[in-house]
Scaffold this motif. Structure first.
Motif, PDB file in Angstrom:
ATOM      1  N   ALA A 190       0.807  -1.218   0.000  1.00 25.67           N
ATOM      2  CA  ALA A 190       0.000   0.000   0.000  1.00 25.67           C
ATOM      3  C   ALA A 190       0.844   1.273   0.000  1.00 25.67           C
ATOM      4  O   ALA A 190       0.381   2.331  -0.406  1.00 25.67           O
ATOM      5  CB  ALA A 190      -0.927  -0.001   1.218  1.00 25.67           C
ATOM      6  N   ASP A 191       2.095   1.170   0.456  1.00 23.24           N
ATOM      7  CA  ASP A 191       2.968   2.346   0.530  1.00 23.24           C
ATOM      8  C   ASP A 191       3.495   2.668  -0.866  1.00 23.24           C
ATOM      9  O   ASP A 191       4.317   1.933  -1.420  1.00 23.24           O
ATOM     10  CB  ASP A 191       4.133   2.090   1.490  1.00 23.24           C
ATOM     11  N   LEU A 192       3.025   3.747  -1.456  1.00 21.21           N
ATOM     12  CA  LEU A 192       3.420   4.121  -2.814  1.00 21.21           C
ATOM     13  C   LEU A 192       4.499   5.202  -2.828  1.00 21.21           C
ATOM     14  O   LEU A 192       4.621   5.954  -3.805  1.00 21.21           O
ATOM     15  CB  LEU A 192       2.193   4.558  -3.617  1.00 21.21           C
ATOM     16  N   THR A 193       5.282   5.270  -1.747  1.00 23.49           N
ATOM     17  CA  THR A 193       6.398   6.209  -1.716  1.00 23.49           C
ATOM     18  C   THR A 193       7.691   5.455  -2.029  1.00 23.49           C
ATOM     19  O   THR A 193       7.808   4.261  -1.785  1.00 23.49           O
ATOM     20  CB  THR A 193       6.526   6.882  -0.332  1.00 23.49           C
ATOM     21  N   ALA A 194       8.651   6.161  -2.591  1.00 19.80           N
ATOM     22  CA  ALA A 194       9.934   5.571  -2.945  1.00 19.80           C
ATOM     23  C   ALA A 194      10.698   5.173  -1.679  1.00 19.80           C
ATOM     24  O   ALA A 194      10.824   5.974  -0.749  1.00 19.80           O
ATOM     25  CB  ALA A 194      10.752   6.557  -3.772  1.00 19.80           C
ATOM     26  N   GLN A 195      11.182   3.937  -1.662  1.00 16.79           N
ATOM     27  CA  GLN A 195      11.943   3.402  -0.530  1.00 16.79           C
ATOM     28  C   GLN A 195      13.199   2.705  -1.058  1.00 16.79           C
ATOM     29  O   GLN A 195      13.289   2.395  -2.246  1.00 16.79           O
ATOM     30  CB  GLN A 195      11.090   2.388   0.255  1.00 16.79           C
ATOM     31  N   ASN A 196      14.150   2.417  -0.165  1.00 22.06           N
ATOM     32  CA  ASN A 196      15.342   1.667  -0.558  1.00 22.06           C
ATOM     33  C   ASN A 196      14.927   0.356  -1.209  1.00 22.06           C
ATOM     34  O   ASN A 196      13.925  -0.243  -0.842  1.00 22.06           O
ATOM     35  CB  ASN A 196      16.243   1.401   0.636  1.00 22.06           C
ATOM     36  N   ASP A 197      15.685  -0.075  -2.182  1.00 21.72           N
ATOM     37  CA  ASP A 197      15.478  -1.274  -2.996  1.00 21.72           C
ATOM     38  C   ASP A 197      14.423  -1.083  -4.077  1.00 21.72           C
ATOM     39  O   ASP A 197      14.198  -1.991  -4.867  1.00 21.72           O
ATOM     40  CB  ASP A 197      15.160  -2.516  -2.154  1.00 21.72           C
ATOM     41  N   PRO A 220      16.949   5.981 -14.642  1.00 19.79           N
ATOM     42  CA  PRO A 220      16.594   4.950 -13.662  1.00 19.79           C
ATOM     43  C   PRO A 220      17.778   4.586 -12.758  1.00 19.79           C
ATOM     44  O   PRO A 220      18.921   4.565 -13.201  1.00 19.79           O
ATOM     45  CB  PRO A 220      16.228   3.764 -14.550  1.00 19.79           C
ATOM     46  N   PHE A 221      17.487   4.311 -11.492  1.00 19.93           N
ATOM     47  CA  PHE A 221      18.479   3.750 -10.578  1.00 19.93           C
ATOM     48  C   PHE A 221      17.753   3.108  -9.404  1.00 19.93           C
ATOM     49  O   PHE A 221      16.571   3.361  -9.182  1.00 19.93           O
ATOM     50  CB  PHE A 221      19.500   4.802 -10.105  1.00 19.93           C
ATOM     51  N   VAL A 222      18.442   2.257  -8.682  1.00 27.83           N
ATOM     52  CA  VAL A 222      17.857   1.568  -7.537  1.00 27.83           C
ATOM     53  C   VAL A 222      18.293   2.289  -6.268  1.00 27.83           C
ATOM     54  O   VAL A 222      19.494   2.463  -6.025  1.00 27.83           O
ATOM     55  CB  VAL A 222      18.276   0.082  -7.498  1.00 27.83           C
ATOM     56  N   GLU A 244      20.000  10.418  -3.205  1.00 24.07           N
ATOM     57  CA  GLU A 244      19.107   9.291  -2.923  1.00 24.07           C
ATOM     58  C   GLU A 244      18.152   9.632  -1.783  1.00 24.07           C
ATOM     59  O   GLU A 244      16.963   9.308  -1.842  1.00 24.07           O
ATOM     60  CB  GLU A 244      19.909   8.036  -2.597  1.00 24.07           C
ATOM     61  N   ALA A 245      18.658  10.290  -0.746  1.00 17.16           N
ATOM     62  CA  ALA A 245      17.812  10.643   0.402  1.00 17.16           C
ATOM     63  C   ALA A 245      16.674  11.579  -0.017  1.00 17.16           C
ATOM     64  O   ALA A 245      15.571  11.500   0.530  1.00 17.16           O
ATOM     65  CB  ALA A 245      18.652  11.301   1.494  1.00 17.16           C
ATOM     66  N   ALA A 246      16.918  12.442  -0.998  1.00 14.79           N
ATOM     67  CA  ALA A 246      15.886  13.366  -1.459  1.00 14.79           C
ATOM     68  C   ALA A 246      14.769  12.633  -2.206  1.00 14.79           C
ATOM     69  O   ALA A 246      13.627  13.066  -2.208  1.00 14.79           O
ATOM     70  CB  ALA A 246      16.494  14.447  -2.351  1.00 14.79           C
ATOM     71  N   VAL A 247      15.094  11.513  -2.833  1.00 15.34           N
ATOM     72  CA  VAL A 247      14.099  10.751  -3.585  1.00 15.34           C
ATOM     73  C   VAL A 247      13.230   9.909  -2.646  1.00 15.34           C
ATOM     74  O   VAL A 247      12.039   9.717  -2.895  1.00 15.34           O
ATOM     75  CB  VAL A 247      14.774   9.851  -4.652  1.00 15.34           C
ATOM     76  N   VAL A 248      13.826   9.402  -1.560  1.00 11.87           N
ATOM     77  CA  VAL A 248      13.080   8.561  -0.616  1.00 11.87           C
ATOM     78  C   VAL A 248      11.865   9.336  -0.096  1.00 11.87           C
ATOM     79  O   VAL A 248      11.971  10.487   0.313  1.00 11.87           O
ATOM     80  CB  VAL A 248      13.978   8.100   0.554  1.00 11.87           C
ATOM     81  N   GLY A 249      10.718   8.698  -0.155  1.00 14.69           N
ATOM     82  CA  GLY A 249       9.479   9.307   0.332  1.00 14.69           C
ATOM     83  C   GLY A 249       8.647   9.990  -0.729  1.00 14.69           C
ATOM     84  O   GLY A 249       7.491  10.323  -0.488  1.00 14.69           O
ATOM     85  N   LEU A 250       9.206  10.201  -1.922  1.00 18.65           N
ATOM     86  CA  LEU A 250       8.432  10.823  -2.998  1.00 18.65           C
ATOM     87  C   LEU A 250       7.449   9.827  -3.600  1.00 18.65           C
ATOM     88  O   LEU A 250       7.686   8.623  -3.600  1.00 18.65           O
ATOM     89  CB  LEU A 250       9.354  11.328  -4.112  1.00 18.65           C
ATOM     90  N   LYS A 251       6.351  10.356  -4.137  1.00 15.33           N
ATOM     91  CA  LYS A 251       5.381   9.563  -4.891  1.00 15.33           C
ATOM     92  C   LYS A 251       5.504   9.951  -6.359  1.00 15.33           C
ATOM     93  O   LYS A 251       6.012  11.039  -6.687  1.00 15.33           O
ATOM     94  CB  LYS A 251       3.958   9.840  -4.399  1.00 15.33           C
ATOM     95  N   VAL A 252       5.040   9.075  -7.239  1.00 12.30           N
ATOM     96  CA  VAL A 252       5.094   9.348  -8.678  1.00 12.30           C
ATOM     97  C   VAL A 252       4.385  10.668  -8.964  1.00 12.30           C
ATOM     98  O   VAL A 252       3.296  10.928  -8.457  1.00 12.30           O
ATOM     99  CB  VAL A 252       4.449   8.201  -9.481  1.00 12.30           C
ATOM    100  N   ALA A 261      10.990  -4.532  -6.383  1.00 17.98           N
ATOM    101  CA  ALA A 261      11.797  -5.675  -6.806  1.00 17.98           C
ATOM    102  C   ALA A 261      11.129  -6.996  -6.463  1.00 17.98           C
ATOM    103  O   ALA A 261      10.593  -7.176  -5.395  1.00 17.98           O
ATOM    104  CB  ALA A 261      13.167  -5.612  -6.133  1.00 17.98           C
ATOM    105  N   ILE A 262      11.233  -7.909  -7.413  1.00 17.70           N
ATOM    106  CA  ILE A 262      10.834  -9.295  -7.228  1.00 17.70           C
ATOM    107  C   ILE A 262      12.058 -10.133  -7.534  1.00 17.70           C
ATOM    108  O   ILE A 262      12.724  -9.938  -8.555  1.00 17.70           O
ATOM    109  CB  ILE A 262       9.700  -9.696  -8.207  1.00 17.70           C
ATOM    110  N   CYS A 263      12.359 -11.078  -6.678  1.00 18.17           N
ATOM    111  CA  CYS A 263      13.508 -11.938  -6.893  1.00 18.17           C
ATOM    112  C   CYS A 263      13.027 -13.326  -7.279  1.00 18.17           C
ATOM    113  O   CYS A 263      12.193 -13.902  -6.589  1.00 18.17           O
ATOM    114  CB  CYS A 263      14.373 -12.018  -5.642  1.00 18.17           C
TER     115      CYS A 263
END
Length: 183
Positions: free
Chosen positions: A84-91, A116-118, A129-137, A173-175
């Motif tokens: 349900a969390d649609l914010t950018a997170q690590n991975d 693109p980057f992970v 990277e920290a600035a991107v964490v928490g953003l939504k599309v 990500a799906i492994c």
């Protein structure tokens, strides 16, 4: 002779040779003659390698990273919707547009579209990277970024830029490691 490979053939002047004859040089390599001596007194050391759980875990982690694939976060797929969390997170793999300016002027290498980057892999500076964490599309953010003094881009090293980033796409990500280990 035991010939190794094809010969190199070079034509040769055929002065005084009979008509219709051909003269040439053929150069080729031969296998060496090997004579094995008496091995009855030779001591052979048997080397054993112990594989610990740490090495197994490290190999599984490498395989997991090699076999990862991504799905759009929030869209239902065969593996779910990513939560349900649609914010950018690590991975998460993010795709962003960004523009960097120093003293109000764009600089070389400071602008990209659909980049693109992970998150969490360290491909970008930690502050970026920290600035991107928490953003939504669709969300954008402006933030300062201080380039390290030893940064590879000499034009920006030691300077502070103001970046504006826009999150355009968010994937989770799906492994598929189980298919590697159990097939």
């Amino acid at each position: 002779m035991r010939v190794a490979g094809y010969p190199k053939i070079e034509p040769k002047a055929s002065e005084g040779a009979a008509e219709g004859s051909i003269a040439f040089d053929a150069t080729f390599e031969v296998y060496p003659e090997v004579k094995i001596g008496d091995l009855s007194d030779v001591e052979i050391e048997k080397v054993a390698a112990a594989v610990t759980d740490v090495e197994v875990d490290k190999t599984i982690e490498i395989l997991r990273k090699q076999r990862v694939h991504y799905h759009v976060k929030g869209e239902q797929g065969e593996h779910g919707d990513g939560g349900a969390d649609l914010t950018a997170q690590n991975d998460n793999r993010v795709t962003v547009d960004f523009v960097g300016k120093i003293d109000g002027v764009e600089f070389a290498g400071g602008k990209a579209e659909d980049y693109p980057f992970v998150l969490g892999e360290g491909r970008m500076l930690p502050e970026f990277e920290a600035a991107v964490v928490g953003l939504k599309v669709g969300e954008a953010k402006t933030f300062p970024l201080a380039f390290p003094a030893d940064y590879h881009g000499k034009d920006v090293a030691g300077k502070t830029a103001e970046f504006t980033i826009t999150l355009k796409k968010l994937d989770w990500a799906i492994c598929s490691i189980s298919s590697v280990l159990f097939t």
